[in-house]
Design a protein around this motif. Structure first.
Motif, PDB file in Angstrom:
ATOM      1  N   ASP A  89       0.800  -1.232   0.000  1.00 33.40           N
ATOM      2  CA  ASP A  89       0.000   0.000   0.000  1.00 33.40           C
ATOM      3  C   ASP A  89       0.829   1.278   0.000  1.00 33.40           C
ATOM      4  N   GLY A  90       2.093   1.176   0.416  1.00 28.94           N
ATOM      5  CA  GLY A  90       2.937   2.371   0.453  1.00 28.94           C
ATOM      6  C   GLY A  90       2.644   3.296   1.614  1.00 28.94           C
ATOM      7  N   THR A  91       1.725   2.929   2.493  1.00 35.84           N
ATOM      8  CA  THR A  91       1.315   3.863   3.558  1.00 35.84           C
ATOM      9  C   THR A  91       1.419   3.284   4.960  1.00 35.84           C
ATOM     10  N   CYS A  92       1.570   1.974   5.105  1.00 35.46           N
ATOM     11  CA  CYS A  92       1.573   1.392   6.442  1.00 35.46           C
ATOM     12  C   CYS A  92       2.935   1.604   7.121  1.00 35.46           C
ATOM     13  N   CYS A  95       5.856  -0.051   5.187  1.00 35.69           N
ATOM     14  CA  CYS A  95       6.162   0.643   3.934  1.00 35.69           C
ATOM     15  C   CYS A  95       6.922   1.935   4.222  1.00 35.69           C
ATOM     16  N   CYS A 103       4.485  -5.307   4.083  1.00 40.29           N
ATOM     17  CA  CYS A 103       3.310  -4.428   4.112  1.00 40.29           C
ATOM     18  C   CYS A 103       2.135  -5.113   4.819  1.00 40.29           C
ATOM     19  N   LEU A 104       1.484  -4.367   5.696  1.00 47.06           N
ATOM     20  CA  LEU A 104       0.354  -4.918   6.451  1.00 47.06           C
ATOM     21  C   LEU A 104      -0.852  -5.202   5.557  1.00 47.06           C
TER      22      LEU A 104
HETATM   23 ZN   LIG Z   1       2.326  -1.109   3.538  1.00 50.04          ZN
END
Ligand SMILES: [Zn+2]
Length: 344
Positions: A89-92, A95, A103-104
């Motif tokens: 996701d690039g946001t957890c 990441c 990544c979660l």
């Molecule tokens: Zn992630």
């Protein structure tokens, strides 16, 4: 659509599978233009139990975005994109720490109903976090090198990072497959002064030398350890990149690390335990590595690829169409080809 499916050891087929399409608002639909066969695909190619339903294959691809879900903003229809070998996701929290493979909300291609890269199209989950737009044409001459960003270049780089390659240091690369060759590129790029390649295939060794290897050790086992010690003044290498994953290669990698050195392992382990625990304990050898967070490295490595400072695409020495993918597996397994690119 057509896609690669493995039904058992040595049994790879091109099958008709359900068309890829958007499901979640965070998905993109990508029409694949380039894919490749990975050394890690050869493990199931040699060992997979027969399966009636089969296993989709492929985790490295470049393609054109054909549609995006309502929540996708980083890429748009018409973009040429590269996908790393895990989606994320690039946001957890992981990441943000640059560890996109943990990544979660991420996962792996060709598993759990997700499409594989060796097919005509892929539903890309978490498209904003996963995909990186390439600002070049679909048939750009750099395409082979750009394709290595999805796995082998990032994996070689990860081995070098985990092995703490730094200017002036001695690096040893165990394995002369595509990842090992990219490990040589990465070690040179990070400033290693002496780069020893351990391998025995003349064509791969020649390429390793062109990529920056300064020394070659073609012996195996204890003899390889002896030889590396000889050419490092009896000390061993500061940094060892383990790019195979077999028990024997791991013993060699640990055996050639100098006291206080580090081993970066990126070969998918085919052994249950890390060997020589006592010797590496007393030598204070750091053992690191794992699946490369290829997504984290794309931004760092992409400029060097675009400028031609590194040419990792030279690891591809055979190109096939989708229908010829089964023979591509055979060619890589028979060591006829270092790495096979698929053009669609
Ligand atoms: Zn992630």
């Amino acid at each position: 659509m057509k896609a690669t499916v493995m039904f058992g050891a040595g049994d790879v087929r091109i099958e008709n599978v359900p068309d890829a399409g958007l499901v979640e608002r965070t998905d993109a639909l990508v029409r694949v233009t380039r894919a490749c066969i990975c050394g890690s695909d050869l493990w199931p190619y040699n060992q997979m139990e027969p399966s009636a339903t089969g296993q989709r294959m492929g985790h490295e691809f470049i393609g054109v975005v054909e549609a995006v879900g309502a929540d996708v903003h980083a890429v748009k229809t018409g973009d040429l994109v590269v996908a790393p070998f895990a989606w994320s996701d690039g946001t957890c929290v992981f990441c943000h720490e640059g560890l996109h493979t943990s990544c979660l909300h991420g996962g792996w291609w060709a598993r759990n109903g997700i499409d594989g890269g060796q097919g005509e199209a892929v539903r890309v989950p978490q498209a904003d976090g996963t995909l990186v737009a390439l600002l070049v044409g679909e048939d750009d001459a750099l395409m082979p090198s750009l394709l290595t960003l999805s796995d082998v270049l990032g994996t070689g780089h990860h081995a070098a990072r985990a092995a703490r390659v730094a200017p002036g240091k001695t690096a040893a690369v165990v394995g002369d497959g595509a990842v090992g060759l990219c490990g040589v590129i990465a070690a040179k790029r990070l400033g290693a002064e002496q780069i020893i390649i351990l391998g025995r295939h003349p064509d791969r060794i020649a390429l390793a030398r062109e990529f920056g290897a300064t020394d070659v050790v073609s012996a195996r086992g204890d003899e390889a350890v002896e030889r590396v010690r000889e050419i490092t003044g009896g000390l061993g290498a500061h940094s060892v990149l383990e790019c195979v994953g077999q028990g024997e290669s791991m013993v060699t990698a640990l055996g050639i690390a100098r006291p206080g050195g580090a081993v970066g392992r990126v070969g998918l382990p085919q052994h249950e335990a890390i060997p020589t625990t006592m010797a590496t304990f007393f030598d204070n050898v750091t053992i690191g590595g794992g699946p490369a967070p290829a997504r984290a490295y794309i931004e760092e490595l992409l400029p060097d690829v675009l400028d031609g400072r590194i040419e990792p695409g030279r690891v591809f020495d055979r190109v096939v169409g989708l229908d010829e993918v089964p023979d591509g597996y055979r060619a890589m397994n028979d060591r006829e080809a270092i790495k096979v690119m698929v053009t669609l």
